[in-house]
Design an enzyme around this catalytic site. Structure first.
Site, PDB file in Angstrom:
ATOM      1  N   GLY A  45      68.439  34.065  23.281  1.00 25.97           N
ATOM      2  CA  GLY A  45      69.272  35.424  22.874  1.00 25.97           C
ATOM      3  C   GLY A  45      69.743  35.616  23.983  1.00 25.97           C
ATOM      4  O   GLY A  45      70.000  36.919  24.383  1.00 25.97           O
TER       5      GLY A  45
ATOM      6  N   THR B  70      69.063  29.547  23.509  1.00 22.81           N
ATOM      7  CA  THR B  70      68.105  29.038  23.844  1.00 22.81           C
ATOM      8  C   THR B  70      67.648  28.857  22.841  1.00 22.81           C
ATOM      9  O   THR B  70      67.609  28.489  21.942  1.00 22.81           O
ATOM     10  CB  THR B  70      67.461  29.725  25.136  1.00 22.81           C
ATOM     11  OG1 THR B  70      68.203  29.811  26.175  1.00 22.81           O
ATOM     12  CG2 THR B  70      66.137  29.933  25.395  1.00 22.81           C
TER      13      THR B  70
ATOM     14  N   SER C 277      66.494  35.227  31.341  1.00 18.81           N
ATOM     15  CA  SER C 277      65.536  36.321  30.776  1.00 18.81           C
ATOM     16  C   SER C 277      64.825  35.725  29.940  1.00 18.81           C
ATOM     17  O   SER C 277      64.238  36.191  29.360  1.00 18.81           O
ATOM     18  CB  SER C 277      67.085  37.006  30.329  1.00 18.81           C
ATOM     19  OG  SER C 277      68.048  37.457  30.998  1.00 18.81           O
TER      20      SER C 277
ATOM     21  N   THR D  43      65.962  26.411  28.040  1.00 19.58           N
ATOM     22  CA  THR D  43      67.081  26.454  27.267  1.00 19.58           C
ATOM     23  C   THR D  43      68.646  25.572  28.598  1.00 19.58           C
ATOM     24  O   THR D  43      68.139  24.826  29.384  1.00 19.58           O
ATOM     25  CB  THR D  43      67.502  27.914  27.970  1.00 19.58           C
ATOM     26  OG1 THR D  43      68.949  28.253  27.447  1.00 19.58           O
ATOM     27  CG2 THR D  43      67.736  27.915  30.150  1.00 19.58           C
TER      28      THR D  43
END
Ligand code: GLY
Length: 568
Positions: A471, A379, A451, A397
């Site tokens: 990440g 990402t 996330s 991403t």
């Protein structure tokens, strides 16, 4: 724009460039950690940071620069920069107002709950990651155009043009990019019926030029026709044609219907600072605020950076936050999410009631909580602040490095494999080892849980810090650690960003840590408390801007990548 940009000074990672615009000569500086007076862009590649900074210098605002940087990343950072993926852009204008533009991908209209299961009900290997079926409906172009049309100042054509030039003229790949392209060569060959620009006969070397003519033509259609240049017409035709050939299910209708959504940011206070971040369908903001609130009552700075007590406390908070994520978080347009309850002080102190300062708990015992009233890892992130103090924090991403490695024939852009961010089968981990349930099951038109955690911090109503990272599941824990590095451990931005990191996500039940981040004595004390510890490759790659007392901007481009700060 006059393209005569030339390097005039190179001094220990700090470079200064001059661009001539008419009669005036203006100077930008670039490097890992620079300090500027006016505007700054920090992103994953020197080319995209430079393009963003030059847009600021031309009189563009932070949103113009962010959009220019976003399109440039689609060219010079194909590992994660994209027009075939999605993301979240958090904007804070200098009057203190903030908004989130959610351009997360969506499941196609023909998607279904069990589409990745075989006849025996098992997850089909690679289907949600390596095939045309792995792709959600791309959101990036809609997101960037929405951001620009609502908040930009310069004409869109001027903002996107540098990316077109970069794709046509090419750019020199870095050593790390040459390695990434070489590692992925077989996937590019196997998953495409033609030879994409990312494949060449010999191996890529540091400094080789990557030219992307098909991508340049697609970007020109976006320049000339706006969203229609991507979601209908030739680009859409090429994408749908590729889907049909490759047994994918993204349809004309899906493209036509895709819309970016404006959402209210999530906010919270931590030790006198104000945190602004993104709401679901990213889990990142909820997780970040839960971590800050659960750890706030404890004396982190007294215990010390990466001390046994601090690692133990943060791990136990992470264990609880990720357990909640698995149960409650998904697309708010499809499920009811008890966000206020999950972030309430009472709920979070109740969650920490079982925290034992001397002993690790087990993820078998820590189940999702019961909030009151509730019946790739690749990402990329970029941060921008302009001279007027407007700020943009964007994470975007394709999911995996290079997404599913499938390039749309003749359109030159990579497809995402974001469908793997759904819980394809309850309890079965995705590529980040994350488990989920019904809240994040596949449904037509639903956004998969993310996330991504772009964040902005204020002190006394003034802009202080803009940050974010790639990440996968480690995104919110990385953002959390950099925030406490600045606020609790008084690190400068370079130290805060480059410092060692660790991560726990409930399941699997272990602490992963970067090589040399934690000393051997601390490791053995944590093991004695019952923690399992595993060394892993680096965690995250932060791009941050800290506003210094007096108003100068300090760039924090993570040492872990080719990240670069650029400004003037
Ligand atoms: N694809 C990674 C994320 O959105 O969390």
């Amino acid at each position: 724009m006059n393209k005569s940009i030339y390097i005039i000074l190179s001094l220990s990672f700090v470079t200064s460039c001059t661009m001539k615009t008419g009669n005036e000569k203006i100077k930008i500086i670039e490097g890992k950690n620079i300090i500027t007076d006016s505007g700054m862009v920090v992103s994953a590649h020197p080319q995209s940071s430079r393009i963003g900074a030059l847009i600021l210098q031309k009189g563009g605002n932070a949103v113009d620069a962010a959009v220019a940087t976003g399109f440039a990343l689609a060219v010079c950072y194909p590992e994660a920069g994209n027009i075939g993926g999605g993301g979240f852009m958090l904007i804070r204008t200098n009057d203190g107002k903030s908004v989130v533009i959610d351009y997360r991908e969506k499941a196609p209209g023909n998607a279904s709950r069990d589409m990745y299961l075989d006849k025996s009900g098992n997850v089909s290997d690679g289907m949600s990651t390596d095939t045309y079926l792995a792709s959600g409906v791309p959101g990036s172009v809609a997101g960037m155009i929405t951001a620009h049309s609502k908040y930009g100042k310069l004409p869109f054509k001027e903002v996107i043009q540098p990316a077109i030039d970069l794709a046509e003229k090419g750019f020199a790949v870095t050593k790390k990019q040459a390695d990434d392209l070489n590692v992925n060569k077989l996937s590019f060959i196997e998953r495409n019926t033609f030879r994409p620009a990312f494949v060449k006969d010999s191996l890529w070397k540091d400094g080789d030029t990557l030219v992307q003519n098909d991508l340049a033509e697609t970007l020109k259609r976006i320049r000339d026709y706006g969203r229609e240049g991507f979601y209908s017409g030739r680009t859409a035709g090429l994408l749908i044609g590729a889907m049909k050939k490759g047994n994918g299910i993204v349809s004309e209708q899906d493209l036509k219907e895709y819309k970016a959504v404006l959402r209210l940011p999530l906010t919270a206070d931590y030790k006198g600072y104000h945190i602004i971040t993104v709401p679901p369908p990213s889990s990142g903001g909820v997780t970040l605020i839960q971590l800050l609130k659960m750890t706030e009552p404890y004396p982190l700075s007294h215990w010390g950076f990466l001390s046994v007590q601090a690692i133990h406390l943060i791990t136990e908070a992470e264990r609880r936050a990720f357990a909640d994520r698995s149960q409650y978080l998904g697309d708010p347009d499809f499920i009811k999410i008890p966000v206020d309850q999950l972030l309430s002080t009472n709920y979070l102190s109740e969650r920490m009631r079982t925290f034992d300062e001397k002993k690790a708990s087990s993820s078998q015992e820590i189940r999702p909580g019961f909030p009151e009233g509730y019946t790739s890892e690749q990402t990329t992130h970029y941060s921008v602040v302009d001279a007027q103090g407007n700020a943009v924090s964007t994470t975007t991403t394709l999911n995996n490095t290079f997404g599913n490695s499938i390039v749309v024939d003749s359109a030159g852009f990579l497809l995402n494999n974001e469908m793997d961010d759904f819980s394809v089968k309850p309890g079965v981990p995705n590529m980040y080892g994350l488990v989920g349930g019904e809240a994040n099951s596949v449904k037509p038109g639903k956004r998969m849980l993310s996330s991504m955690t772009p964040a902005i911090l204020e002190k006394d109503g003034k802009l202080l810090l803009v940050l974010g990272t790639p990440g996968g599941s480690t995104i919110p824990t990385t953002v959390f650690q950099v925030i406490i590095n600045v606020l609790d451990y008084n690190m400068n931005i370079e130290q805060a960003v480059d410092a060692g990191r660790f991560h726990h996500q409930w399941l699997p039940d272990w602490i992963s840590y970067e090589k040399n981040a934690i000393d051997s004595l601390t490791l053995s004390e944590l093991e004695d408390m019952g923690h399992i510890l595993k060394e892993r490759a680096s965690i995250g790659s932060i791009n941050a801007i800290l506003i210094l007392p007096g108003g100068k901007k300090a760039g924090g481009a993570d040492k872990r990548g080719n990240n670069s700060s650029c400004g003037y």
